[in-house]
Design an enzyme around this catalytic site. Structure first.
Site, PDB file in Angstrom:
ATOM      1  N   SER A 189      57.251 -11.721 -24.599  1.00 34.82           N
ATOM      2  CA  SER A 189      55.925 -11.987 -24.696  1.00 34.82           C
ATOM      3  C   SER A 189      55.644 -13.415 -24.943  1.00 34.82           C
ATOM      4  CB  SER A 189      55.383 -11.266 -25.747  1.00 34.82           C
ATOM      5  OG  SER A 189      55.969 -11.331 -26.970  1.00 34.82           O
ATOM      6  N   HIS A 217      54.236  -5.799 -22.165  1.00 31.51           N
ATOM      7  CA  HIS A 217      53.528  -6.713 -21.414  1.00 31.51           C
ATOM      8  C   HIS A 217      53.657  -6.663 -19.845  1.00 31.51           C
ATOM      9  CE1 HIS A 217      51.942  -9.558 -24.254  1.00 31.51           C
ATOM     10  NE2 HIS A 217      52.898  -9.011 -25.116  1.00 31.51           N
ATOM     11  N   LYS A 248      47.203  -2.888 -24.806  1.00 29.52           N
ATOM     12  CA  LYS A 248      47.269  -4.120 -23.932  1.00 29.52           C
ATOM     13  C   LYS A 248      46.346  -3.586 -22.445  1.00 29.52           C
ATOM     14  CE  LYS A 248      50.717  -6.311 -26.457  1.00 29.52           C
ATOM     15  NZ  LYS A 248      51.946  -5.976 -27.059  1.00 29.52           N
TER      16      LYS A 248
HETATM   17  C1  LIG Z   1      52.525  -5.629 -28.550  1.00 28.87           C
HETATM   18  C2  LIG Z   1      53.897  -5.187 -28.305  1.00 28.87           C
HETATM   19  C3  LIG Z   1      54.231  -4.093 -29.036  1.00 28.87           C
HETATM   20  C4  LIG Z   1      53.334  -3.489 -30.111  1.00 28.87           C
HETATM   21  O1  LIG Z   1      52.589  -2.722 -29.493  1.00 28.87           O
HETATM   22  P1  LIG Z   1      51.259  -1.843 -30.409  1.00 28.87           P
HETATM   23  O2  LIG Z   1      50.906  -0.627 -29.659  1.00 28.87           O
HETATM   24  O3  LIG Z   1      50.339  -3.006 -30.452  1.00 28.87           O
HETATM   25  O4  LIG Z   1      51.912  -1.606 -31.743  1.00 28.87           O
HETATM   26  C5  LIG Z   1      55.637  -3.778 -29.036  1.00 28.87           C
HETATM   27  N1  LIG Z   1      56.532  -4.408 -28.301  1.00 28.87           N
HETATM   28  C6  LIG Z   1      55.917  -5.378 -27.541  1.00 28.87           C
HETATM   29  C7  LIG Z   1      57.094  -6.053 -26.682  1.00 28.87           C
HETATM   30  C8  LIG Z   1      54.885  -5.946 -27.360  1.00 28.87           C
HETATM   31  O5  LIG Z   1      54.346  -6.871 -26.801  1.00 28.87           O
END
Ligand SMILES: *Cc1c(COP(=O)(O)O)cnc(C)c1O
Length: 404
Positions: A189, A217, A248
């Site tokens: 990310s 992502h 997301k």
């Molecule tokens: C955003 C993200 C998470 C966390 O996800 P949530 O559902 O917001 O807890 C975990 N791993 C990665 C790679 C992320 O980008």
């Protein structure tokens, strides 16, 4: 005691401030989108182009997703007041799990309150002290914490370095490990790099390892029909376990999941602590997420818009003289070096109607501060052009790029 602790906390905060590392939250005054209204740091209300949401396909406030959430709220109520196995499983939860599994080509899926919890569950539940986890050095904080919770032996390889991964796999075999699990982010990310999953899957095959990918992502917007990095890279079935988020691309609300073969999901349902001891996902979120997946799967048009914006922004920013991390995902980091400069550019962009966030230590290494921009199908071509102009203008003012 309490008094001295408060003094200690205040000293820590002062040190964070002093180092220019304090994160401030700006209040958004309406829904998430390509343009948002918010309260600036000076307290005044303004509107801006949003370049820092994980709203890749623009589904966070899609009317059909919101409507599906409203319908689920009507038909299934507000909350479950129970964990899944006591009285917290509705037909909606099973429908969502099966929808995720079908989308990602796995037998089944299991829901969590967040992907942070999914990653907290994965390693501790599946692996014991006889086993090995081999983890990419740039993996997300939730993977690092999840691995820490497990009793498996830990190995770490330099991010994306396949020689390093092979060396760790050899060591894990030589150490007599029973099972080996390689884990990586699908897309990193902070840099926007895609993990070399095909090579990882080949090495896993050779050394008898499982592969787990955190595709937060990527799910919904990368790969064929948005099925994520396993299809994008051609690794396909070579990825055994996928962890992901509903927070997301898939609607942006909240919730996490693991998708995998049936016995893996069944075992997680019996033993995963963040699943057993934490509340069931709210029905409205489950209803909204099912609709978001339906839309995402069919949204080749939105994926094309997203890719077009990424190309346009990269081209314009490179021409303006900014240093970008190379790549071809919708994550486009603008490299600035010191935290303070990233903060100053973010503030200058705020004044020019572009909402971005500076990222700096401890989120990225010291001296590698950046503004991470993220493209969204909710943005228009004109928004992208306006953002490039604002960056150019602010960048010249701060001496980041050359004056003409
Ligand atoms: C955003 C993200 C998470 C966390 O996800 P949530 O559902 O917001 O807890 C975990 N791993 C990665 C790679 C992320 O980008």
């Amino acid at each position: 005691m309490a008094h001295s602790f408060l003094a200690h906390a205040q000293a820590e905060l002062a040190a964070i401030e002093e180092a220019g590392l304090r994160k401030r939250e700006r209040e958004i005054l309406g829904p998430q989108g390509g343009r948002i209204r918010y309260r600036g740091q000076d307290g005044a209300e303004r509107s801006a182009i949003n370049l820092c949401a994980n709203n890749y396909l623009g589904l966070a406030n899609h009317p059909e997703v919101a409507e599906a959430a409203r319908a689920a709220l009507e038909s299934h109520g507000y909350g479950m007041a129970s964990v899944r196995f006591i009285c917290g499983t509705q037909d909606l939860h099973r429908q969502l799990e099966q929808r995720i599994a079908r989308y990602l080509g796995k037998d089944d899926a299991i829901l969590f309150a967040a992907c942070f919890d999914a990653n907290g569950a994965l390693f501790e539940t599946l692996l014991g002290p006889e086993d090995a986890v081999i983890s990419d050095s740039l993996n997300h904080a939730s993977i690092i914490d999840g691995v820490r919770l497990s009793k498996a032996k830990r190995y770490r390889y330099a991010s994306g370095d396949m020689d390093a991964l092979e060396a760790e796999l050899k060591t894990a075999v030589d150490d007599g490990s029973r099972f080996r699990l390689i884990v990586t982010d699908g897309v990193f990310s902070m840099d926007g790099h895609v993990a070399p999953l095909k090579a990882i899957a080949d090495l896993a095959e050779r050394y008898g390892a499982l592969v787990a990918v955190d595709d937060c992502h990527a799910t919904g917007h990368l790969g064929e029909k948005g099925r994520g990095t396993p299809t994008l890279t051609g690794a396909g079935e070579g990825v055994h376990i996928i962890t992901g988020t509903l927070g997301k691309t898939l609607g942006g609300a909240m919730g996490g999941f693991i998708a995998a073969a049936q016995p893996i999901i069944d075992l997680l349902r019996q033993r995963a602590r963040p699943y057993l001891f934490s509340n069931s996902l709210a029905p409205a979120l489950a209803g909204g997420a099912i609709k978001a997946i339906d839309i995402a799967e069919a949204a080749d048009d939105r994926r094309e818009t997203l890719a077009r914006h990424a190309r346009r922004f990269r081209t314009g920013m490179t021409a303006a003289g900014f240093t970008l991390v190379p790549g071809d995902t919708p994550i486009i980091p603008v490299m600035l070096g010191e935290a303070e400069l990233a903060q100053r550019l973010a503030a200058a962009l705020d004044e020019r109607g572009v909402f971005v966030a500076g990222f700096f230590y401890p989120v990225v290494p010291k001296g590698k501060a950046r503004i991470r921009t993220q493209m969204s199908a909710a943005l228009s071509d004109a928004d992208i052009d306006e953002a490039i102009t604002a960056f150019t203008d602010a960048g010249r003012d701060l001496g980041i790029i050359g004056r003409i």
